[in-house]
Design an enzyme around this catalytic site. Structure first.
Site, PDB file in Angstrom:
ATOM      1  N   SER A  12      27.840  41.646 -19.158  1.00  0.00           N
ATOM      2  CA  SER A  12      27.891  41.116 -17.911  1.00  0.00           C
ATOM      3  C   SER A  12      27.590  39.781 -17.703  1.00  0.00           C
ATOM      4  O   SER A  12      27.247  39.137 -16.846  1.00  0.00           O
ATOM      5  CB  SER A  12      27.476  41.799 -16.723  1.00  0.00           C
ATOM      6  OG  SER A  12      26.187  42.116 -17.014  1.00  0.00           O
ATOM      7  N   THR A  42      22.532  34.939 -20.545  1.00  0.00           N
ATOM      8  CA  THR A  42      23.162  33.831 -19.539  1.00  0.00           C
ATOM      9  C   THR A  42      22.163  33.591 -18.482  1.00  0.00           C
ATOM     10  O   THR A  42      21.772  32.131 -18.204  1.00  0.00           O
ATOM     11  CB  THR A  42      24.289  34.443 -18.965  1.00  0.00           C
ATOM     12  OG1 THR A  42      25.368  34.576 -19.966  1.00  0.00           O
ATOM     13  CG2 THR A  42      24.798  33.382 -17.938  1.00  0.00           C
ATOM     14  N   TRP A  44      18.846  33.577 -18.399  1.00  0.00           N
ATOM     15  CA  TRP A  44      17.739  32.795 -18.852  1.00  0.00           C
ATOM     16  C   TRP A  44      17.887  31.184 -19.210  1.00  0.00           C
ATOM     17  O   TRP A  44      17.000  30.902 -19.721  1.00  0.00           O
ATOM     18  CB  TRP A  44      17.100  33.781 -20.117  1.00  0.00           C
ATOM     19  CG  TRP A  44      16.563  34.939 -19.848  1.00  0.00           C
ATOM     20  CD1 TRP A  44      17.197  36.011 -19.003  1.00  0.00           C
ATOM     21  CD2 TRP A  44      15.533  35.637 -20.213  1.00  0.00           C
ATOM     22  NE1 TRP A  44      16.601  37.220 -18.781  1.00  0.00           N
ATOM     23  CE2 TRP A  44      15.132  36.823 -19.714  1.00  0.00           C
ATOM     24  CE3 TRP A  44      14.781  35.203 -20.982  1.00  0.00           C
ATOM     25  CZ2 TRP A  44      14.384  37.661 -19.947  1.00  0.00           C
ATOM     26  CZ3 TRP A  44      13.335  35.977 -21.370  1.00  0.00           C
ATOM     27  CH2 TRP A  44      13.301  37.332 -20.812  1.00  0.00           C
ATOM     28  N   GLU A 112      20.204  16.319 -24.712  1.00  0.00           N
ATOM     29  CA  GLU A 112      19.310  17.313 -25.535  1.00  0.00           C
ATOM     30  C   GLU A 112      19.346  16.805 -26.983  1.00  0.00           C
ATOM     31  O   GLU A 112      20.198  16.060 -27.541  1.00  0.00           O
ATOM     32  CB  GLU A 112      19.681  18.594 -25.282  1.00  0.00           C
ATOM     33  CG  GLU A 112      19.328  19.046 -23.685  1.00  0.00           C
ATOM     34  CD  GLU A 112      19.904  20.500 -23.334  1.00  0.00           C
ATOM     35  OE1 GLU A 112      20.330  21.120 -24.284  1.00  0.00           O
ATOM     36  OE2 GLU A 112      19.574  20.760 -22.439  1.00  0.00           O
ATOM     37  N   HIS A 236      13.985  28.161 -31.200  1.00  0.00           N
ATOM     38  CA  HIS A 236      13.501  27.324 -30.461  1.00  0.00           C
ATOM     39  C   HIS A 236      12.254  26.689 -30.840  1.00  0.00           C
ATOM     40  O   HIS A 236      11.357  27.535 -31.026  1.00  0.00           O
ATOM     41  CB  HIS A 236      13.731  27.776 -29.246  1.00  0.00           C
ATOM     42  CG  HIS A 236      13.790  26.965 -28.096  1.00  0.00           C
ATOM     43  ND1 HIS A 236      12.845  25.960 -27.802  1.00  0.00           N
ATOM     44  CD2 HIS A 236      15.004  26.148 -27.498  1.00  0.00           C
ATOM     45  CE1 HIS A 236      13.204  24.855 -27.037  1.00  0.00           C
ATOM     46  NE2 HIS A 236      14.680  25.232 -26.665  1.00  0.00           N
ATOM     47  N   ARG A 283      17.311  21.392 -33.379  1.00  0.00           N
ATOM     48  CA  ARG A 283      16.394  22.152 -33.291  1.00  0.00           C
ATOM     49  C   ARG A 283      15.627  22.671 -34.721  1.00  0.00           C
ATOM     50  O   ARG A 283      14.678  23.187 -34.832  1.00  0.00           O
ATOM     51  CB  ARG A 283      16.888  23.346 -32.604  1.00  0.00           C
ATOM     52  CG  ARG A 283      17.200  23.194 -31.132  1.00  0.00           C
ATOM     53  CD  ARG A 283      17.755  24.270 -30.305  1.00  0.00           C
ATOM     54  NE  ARG A 283      17.563  23.871 -28.905  1.00  0.00           N
ATOM     55  CZ  ARG A 283      18.656  24.598 -28.005  1.00  0.00           C
ATOM     56  NH1 ARG A 283      18.913  25.866 -28.506  1.00  0.00           N
ATOM     57  NH2 ARG A 283      18.512  24.286 -26.726  1.00  0.00           N
ATOM     58  N   HIS A 344      15.435  32.072 -30.997  1.00  0.00           N
ATOM     59  CA  HIS A 344      16.121  31.894 -29.886  1.00  0.00           C
ATOM     60  C   HIS A 344      17.647  32.119 -29.572  1.00  0.00           C
ATOM     61  O   HIS A 344      18.229  32.300 -28.685  1.00  0.00           O
ATOM     62  CB  HIS A 344      15.840  30.233 -29.548  1.00  0.00           C
ATOM     63  CG  HIS A 344      16.394  29.693 -28.244  1.00  0.00           C
ATOM     64  ND1 HIS A 344      16.212  30.420 -27.055  1.00  0.00           N
ATOM     65  CD2 HIS A 344      17.377  28.701 -28.282  1.00  0.00           C
ATOM     66  CE1 HIS A 344      16.761  29.388 -26.039  1.00  0.00           C
ATOM     67  NE2 HIS A 344      17.548  28.773 -26.693  1.00  0.00           N
ATOM     68  N   ARG A 379      23.192  25.897 -34.049  1.00  0.00           N
ATOM     69  CA  ARG A 379      23.868  25.427 -32.683  1.00  0.00           C
ATOM     70  C   ARG A 379      23.295  24.458 -32.198  1.00  0.00           C
ATOM     71  O   ARG A 379      21.936  23.909 -32.138  1.00  0.00           O
ATOM     72  CB  ARG A 379      23.401  26.556 -32.016  1.00  0.00           C
ATOM     73  CG  ARG A 379      23.983  26.445 -30.448  1.00  0.00           C
ATOM     74  CD  ARG A 379      23.892  27.656 -29.520  1.00  0.00           C
ATOM     75  NE  ARG A 379      22.379  27.899 -29.094  1.00  0.00           N
ATOM     76  CZ  ARG A 379      21.721  27.462 -27.973  1.00  0.00           C
ATOM     77  NH1 ARG A 379      22.487  26.631 -27.232  1.00  0.00           N
ATOM     78  NH2 ARG A 379      20.596  27.486 -28.044  1.00  0.00           N
TER      79      ARG A 379
END
Length: 526
Positions: A12, A42, A44, A112, A236, A283, A344, A379
Site C-alpha cells: 500500500s 514510502t 519514511w 541532491e 545511506h 551515495r 537504505h 540508485r
C-alpha cells in the site's frame, strides 16, 4: 476462506496505490498491506522526487546523471522511459493534492548528491508522508478499491495450488495471514501486482521500516521468477548516530543545501579527499568514505555540519529533522549532527520489463521489490519514488490492455494446516532473525571480501535448514513469514555478490577492486 477479485495489489505504498488508482477506473482492486496501510517505506521518504521541470535542465542530463550513478549497469531504455514520464507523474500528484513546496509561484526544486541540476520536488523534508497521505486519501474514496491491512502474505498462488494441478507457473493471487484472527486466506484474481518494497531489514543497521523483509522478492523467487542484481544494496551515508533512536535518516538534501562531512577527531572536511564532487558525490562513494573514516580512526560516527547556514534557512528547509534532533539535545543550527552509514535501499529485485511484467504470467511488479534497469549499480537520489509512480502506472496500463486475454482463476485449494501445531519455541525465530542481520552487516556490508561472503553463505545454508524445519512444523505467524523471507533474500544477496568478480557501484570487494570493461547484470534463475 477464498475471496475473488479482478486485481490484487500486494503493498500500500507509492507503487501499489498508484497502480490501484489507475486500475480502479474500470476494475475491482484489492490492496493487501502487512501491518498498517502506512507502514511501508514510502511514508519514511524524506527527500523528494526527481523530475526535469526547470528550463535550464534536460531529460538528457537527468539520464546522464542516472547512468553515471548507476556505474553503467542501468538499462538505457528503462532510464529514458522513467525520466521522460517523470513530469506527468508530478502533475498527477499535484492533482491529488500533494502540497509540494513552492517559490515565486512555481515548484521549489532542490538538489541532491549525484544530480547536476536542481530537479527535486519536495514537501519540506517529509515528501514521502505527504505522498502517502494523498494516495491513501484517494484510494479510500474510490468505491472500486478495497483496502485490507493486517495481511502478511505467505506465498503466491500458482497452478500448483489449483484443485486441478498445473505446472505453468501462472500466478492467480496470494495466500495471506489475517494477523488478527490467525487464519490464512486465499485471495485470487486475474492479475496480481507485487509492490512490497525492499529487503533492508536483512541488515542490522537500516533506515528501512520494520516490515522491509523482502517479502515480494522471496515470494516471486519461490514461485519461479528470476531476480537480478541483489548484491547492489545501497547504504545511506548519513543515518543519525544515537543509541536511543534507531533508523532516523538525515536526508541527502542536507548535503545538497551545503552540509559538509567532518572527522570529529580532527575537524577535517574529508570528502574532497575522496571525490572531486565532495559531499555531492553519489551515495556509494560517500558511504564508503564515511565507513573508511570511522574504521581508520576507530570512531563511533562522523559529523554532518550545516550550522554555517543561517538558522532560518535550516529550519525552513528541514523543519522535521530540526524538531526531531532538538528532542535529542542536538541543535543542527549550532552544532554538527553525528551520523553513520546504514542500509537504505535495495537496488536489485524481481526482474521486470517496461510494462512491469515479471517472468510469471499473471504477475506484475513495481517499486523497490523490482530490478527494472533504472538504478543499475547505485540508485540516484530521489529516483526511487519516481520509479514507483511510473511503473505503478505501467503495470496498470498493461493489465488493462491485456484484460480480455486474462483467464478467470481456477478453483484454488484452501491453505492446509492439518499437519502443523502452534509454536512452543518462539525464541528460535528471534535468534535466527538477529543472527542473519548481524552476519549480513559484518560479512556482506559496505566493503566485502570473498572469504567473508563464503562464511556468510555457510551460515545461511545452516540457518536455511533450521528455518525450513521450523516452518514445516508450526502454524505461520507474521514473524515466521518474515524470517523465512529475510533468510531467502540474504541468500540471494550473498549468491549474487559471489558471482560478481569486480567492484562496481554499491558492490565493492577488496578481492576484485577493478571494474570490468563490460557491465553485466547478475541474474539468478530459480
Amino acid at each position: 476462506m477464498t475471496a475473488s477479485h479482478d486485481v490484487i495489489v500486494i503493498g500500500s505504498g507509492a507503487a501499489g496505490l498508484t497502480a490501484a488508482l489507475a486500475l480502479a477506473e474500470s476494475r475491482r482492486v484489492l490492496v493487501l498491506a502487512k501491518g498498517s496501510l502506512t507502514g511501508g517505506s514510502t511514508a519514511w521518504a524524506q527527500g523528494g522526487i526527481a523530475a526535469v521541470l526547470d528550463a535550464g535542465d534536460t531529460f538528457e542530463e537527468h539520464i546522464r546523471d542516472t547512468m553515471i550513478a548507476g556505474a553503467g549497469l542501468n538499462r538505457r531504455e528503462t532510464v529514458e522511459f522513467v525520466i521522460e514520464h517523470a513530469p506527468q507523474s508530478i502533475d498527477r500528484l499535484v492533482e491529488l493534492g500533494v502540497p509540494f513546496n513552492q517559490e515565486a509561484g512555481a515548484l521549489h526544486l532542490t538538489r541532491e548528491g549525484g544530480h547536476s541540476q536542481r530537479r527535486i520536488v519536495h514537501v519540506n523534508d517529509a515528501t514521502g508522508w505527504a505522498v502517502q497521505e494523498a494516495l491513501l486519501r484517494a484510494a479510500e474514496a474510490n468505491p472500486n478499491i478495497t483496502l485490507l491491512p493486517g495481511r502478511a502474505c505467505i506465498d503466491l498462488i500458482t497452478g500448483r495450488n489449483a484443485e486441478q494441478f498445473s505446472g505453468s507457473g501462472r500466478v492467480w493471487g496470494v495466500y495471506a495471514l489475517d494477523e488478527a484472527s490467525g487464519r490464512v486466506e486465499a485471495h485470487v484474481a486475474r492479475a496480481t501486482i507485487l509492490a512490497t518494497g525492499g529487503a533492508g531489514r536483512v541488515y542490522q543497521f537500516s533506515t528501512a521500516p520494520r516490515g522491509a523483509t523482502g517479502d515480494g522478492i522471496a515470494m516471486a523467487w519461490r514461485a519461479g521468477a528470476r531476480v537480478s542484481n541483489m548484491e547492489m544494496m545501497q547504504f545511506h551515508p548519513t543515518c543519525l548516530y544515537n543509541l536511543e533512536v534507531k533508523n532516523f535518516l538525515i536526508t541527502e538534501a542536507v548535503r545538497g543545501e551545503g552540509g559538509v562531512l567532518l572527522n570529529p577527531r580532527t575537524g577535517h572536511r574529508y570528502m574532497p579527499d575522496y571525490d572531486d564532487r565532495a559531499e555531492l558525490a553519489p551515495r556509494d562513494i560517500v558511504a564508503r568514505a564515511n565507513d573508511s573514516e570511522i574504521k581508520r580512526d576507530g570512531l563511533d560516527c562522523v559529523h554532518l555540519d550545516i550550522s554555517h547556514q543561517s538558522p532560518e534557512f535550516v529550519k525552513h528547509h528541514f523543519p522535521n529533522i530540526y524538531e526531531k534532533l532538538l528532542t535529542l539535545g542536538i541543535d543542527m543550527t549550532r552544532e554538527p549532527i553525528p551520523v553513520v552509514p546504514a542500509q537504505h535501499y535495495t537496488c536489485g529485485g524481481v526482474l521486470i520489463d517496461l510494462a512491469a511484467h515479471t517472468d510469471l504470467p499473471g504477475l506484475w511488479a513495481a517499486g523497490e521489490c523490482t530490478e527494472s534497469g533504472l538504478h543499475g549499480a547505485n540508485r540516484l537520489a530521489s529516483n526511487s519514488l519516481l520509479e514507483c509512480f511510473v511503473f505503478g502506472e505501467a503495470a496498470a496500463s498493461d493489465i488493462l490492455a491485456r484484460w480480455d486475454t486474462l483467464d478467470h482463476p481456477p478453483a484454488i485449494r484452501e491453505w492446509d494446516e492439518s499437519r502443523v501445531t502452534d509454536s512452543d519455541e518462539e525464541v528460535v525465530i528471534k535468534q535466527n532473525w538477529t543472527e542473519i542481520r548481524r552476519m549480513m552487516w559484518n560479512y556482506v556490508g559496505i566493503v566485502r571480501t570473498t572469504k567473508r561472503l563464503e562464511r556468510a553463505q555457510n551460515r545461511i545454508d545452516l540457518l536455511g535448514r533450521e528455518i525450513e524445519d521450523y516452518y514445516g512444523s508450526f502454524r505461520v505467524t507474521t514473524d515466521l513469514i518474515e524470517l523465512r523471507n529475510l533468510h531467502q533474500c540474504a541468500d540471494l544477496i550473498v549468491r549474487s555478490a559471489l558471482k560478481r568478480h569486480e567492484s562496481r557501484g554499491l558492490h565493492y570487494t577488496l578481492d576484485y577492486p577493478a571494474t570490468l570493461p563490460e557491465a553485466r547484470d547478475t541474474v539468478l534463475i530459480p
